[in-house]
Scaffold this motif. Structure first.
Motif, short mmCIF file in Angstrom:
data_model
loop_
_atom_site.label_atom_id
_atom_site.label_comp_id
_atom_site.label_asym_id
_atom_site.label_seq_id
_atom_site.Cartn_x
_atom_site.Cartn_y
_atom_site.Cartn_z
N HIS A 2 45.41 34.87 47.37
CA HIS A 2 45.72 34.87 45.94
C HIS A 2 47.24 34.85 45.74
CE1 HIS A 2 44.75 38.97 47.31
NE2 HIS A 2 45.79 39.37 46.61
N THR A 3 47.82 33.67 46.04
CA THR A 3 49.24 33.45 45.80
C THR A 3 49.44 32.97 44.37
OG1 THR A 3 49.17 31.14 46.52
CG2 THR A 3 49.50 32.81 48.23
N ASN A 4 50.68 32.62 44.01
CA ASN A 4 50.96 32.11 42.67
C ASN A 4 50.47 30.68 42.49
OD1 ASN A 4 52.21 34.49 41.84
ND2 ASN A 4 54.19 33.87 42.70
N ALA A 5 50.22 29.98 43.60
CA ALA A 5 49.73 28.59 43.52
C ALA A 5 48.20 28.59 43.52
CB ALA A 5 50.26 27.77 44.69
N GLY A 6 47.61 28.39 42.34
CA GLY A 6 46.16 28.45 42.23
C GLY A 6 45.44 27.41 43.06
N ARG A 10 39.52 38.25 41.16
CA ARG A 10 40.53 38.20 42.22
C ARG A 10 40.67 36.81 42.83
NH1 ARG A 10 40.28 42.73 46.64
NH2 ARG A 10 42.11 41.53 47.23
N HIS A 11 39.63 36.00 42.66
CA HIS A 11 39.67 34.61 43.14
C HIS A 11 39.87 34.52 44.65
CE1 HIS A 11 39.64 33.33 38.99
NE2 HIS A 11 40.71 34.06 38.75
N ASN A 48 45.28 28.57 46.62
CA ASN A 48 44.27 29.61 46.77
C ASN A 48 42.88 29.02 46.85
OD1 ASN A 48 46.50 31.24 46.39
ND2 ASN A 48 45.97 31.78 44.28
#
Length: 468
Positions: free
Chosen positions: A393-397, A388-389, A400
């Motif tokens: 947890h947006t689309n921009a790693g 899940r990081h 995040n």
């Protein structure tokens, strides 16, 4: 000094605050015992009723400090051990299993209470307290509150739309608006921040529930956010007077009793730290050894009453209510005694008490974040795992990773909060309390003669890097 009306409102505020633990413990344990929603409502009533009696006894004959005595999470582990007993798990009828489990818990509490009664009234705990130093008690007092961190941000996160506004309102009212006086000379935002904020956010949560905001949401979200999900109001009787042995005669087991004794020992340590903190916040002298022993003795009586009435858990000093002393700056024994009256009154009138008990728990979790000085990292760390990081947890790693790293560090979050509060709350007035006059002379290299001895570079390199 506080007047009569103010005392009553402060007392009701104490009552509202202790509802969080009083509702959460039975909500956690009763279903595991096989109990129904009706059983849960009855256990909550009993716990509040006995908490009122125990608070009165402690305020009148115990330490006489303005402390509230209520249900304790320290007893959850031994109670869970009793619930998992194979002889009880083999009972197929859910209600019968609930009754038999409650009787087993009662017996264990009755036997275990003897530890506190003996150590308290024999003055042994007071003699032992001679080995307590201020330096040693400081982390104990701190950990009494910080040890309950799992009831703060993680629970708040179960319903952010309710918990976060509550957290911001409490901080804003109690810290930034505390000197605002709407009613004559009464600082209502300093004295009643909990009551005002609970009322505002509770109404907000009722509106969200009625408007269907949680329709189709996961069951965990609905249980945390909705004001009608716990079924407390519908299942609570209009009038019920709790009485000893209402669940039947207690049953006794050596293993159950021995396990429960561990919780009693933990409760004594936690209460000792809470007594020390309460005396400081109430501007009283630290309790002498014999007063500490007397308080522990009456706490043993409290656990005995828990066993006789069947509250489903043991008692300890409410840490959240001790925190409220520091928030409101009112350490009145009369306030606590009247709050005990509210506990008894609303526990007997079940429907009325159930209305207040239906307050969503994330509201109380937000209060714990303030009253216990909790931090955000536990909340972020709980949600992090390789898949899940983290919580963000947006689309921009990269985004995040940046936020999850920052807010997972206790030291970083602590510094952010400390710098923000230090530089926004009474900056000039609090300079001395924050130690700024002492520290300012060390900010420049030539501010103190000893700086040259400690920090001068070798090989005369200060020529190239001149100090300022």
């Amino acid at each position: 000094m506080v007047n009569g009306a103010e005392t009553i409102i402060l007392a009701f505020q104490n009552y509202i605050l202790m509802l969080g633990t009083s509702v959460m413990i039975p909500s956690l344990l009763v279903p595991a015992m096989g109990g129904s929603d009706g059983d849960k409502a009855r256990v909550i009533q009993t716990l509040l009723f006995v908490a009122g009696i125990n608070t009165l006894l402690q305020a009148l004959f115990g330490t006489r400090l303005p402390t509230v005595v209520g249900g304790s999470f320290a007893y959850v582990i031994p109670i869970a051990y009793i619930i998992s007993d194979t002889s009880l798990q083999q009972i197929t009828d859910h209600h019968e299993r609930f009754i038999q489990t409650m009787r087993a818990i009662q017996g264990a509490l009755i036997v275990a209470s003897s530890i506190q009664i003996i150590l308290g009234y024999s003055q042994v705990w007071g003699l032992f307290s001679r080995f307590f130093s201020p330096l040693g008690m400081a982390p104990v007092v701190g950990l009494v509150g910080l040890g309950l961190f799992q009831r703060g941000f993680p629970e708040l996160g179960n319903c952010v739309e309710i918990g976060l506004p509550m957290l911001l309102l409490v901080v804003g009212f109690s810290q930034y608006l505390k000197h605002v006086r709407i009613l004559r000379e009464l600082p209502i935002f300093e004295r009643f921040p909990v009551l005002i904020c609970v009322a505002i956010v509770w109404i907000y949560s009722i509106i969200l529930t009625a408007s269907g905001a949680y329709r189709g949401k996961p069951s965990r979200t609905q249980l945390s956010c909705r004001t009608d999900k716990a079924n407390l109001i519908s299942t609570a009787p209009w009038f019920k007077f709790p009485y000893p042995l209402q669940w039947g005669p207690p049953t006794f087991s050596a293993g159950h009793s021995f396990a429960m004794m561990s919780a009693v020992i933990v409760s004594m340590v936690e209460s000792t730290g809470a007594y020390k903190a309460a005396s400081r916040l109430a501007i009283a002298t630290p309790p002498p050894a014999y007063v500490l022993s007397r308080g522990i003795g009456w706490q043993g009586i409290a656990v005995l009453l828990d066993g006789l009435y069947g509250t489903g858990t043991g008692s300890t000093v409410s840490v959240e209510n001790v925190g409220l002393l520091g928030l409101t700056r009112v350490g009145s024994r009369r306030v606590v005694q009247i709050s005990a009256g509210f506990m008894i009154f609303f526990s007997i009138l079940g429907k009325f008490g159930a209305v207040f008990a239906s307050i969503p728990f994330p509201i109380f979790a937000a209060l714990y974040c303030v009253l216990f000085g909790l931090v955000v990292p536990q909340f972020f760390n709980e949600y992090w795992n390789p898949t899940r990081h983290g919580l963000v947890h947006t689309n921009a790693g990269w985004f995040n990773a940046f936020l999850n790293t920052i807010f997972s560090s206790p030291a970083t979050v602590g510094l952010i909060v400390a710098v923000f509060l230090d530089n926004t709350l009474e900056v000039e007035k609090s300079k001395k309390d924050r130690g700024m006059p002492w520290w300012v002379k060390f900010r420049t290299f030539r501010g103190d003669n000893r700086n040259e001895e400690f920090y001068t570079l070798p090989f005369n390199l200060n020529r190239f890097f001149p100090p300022t």
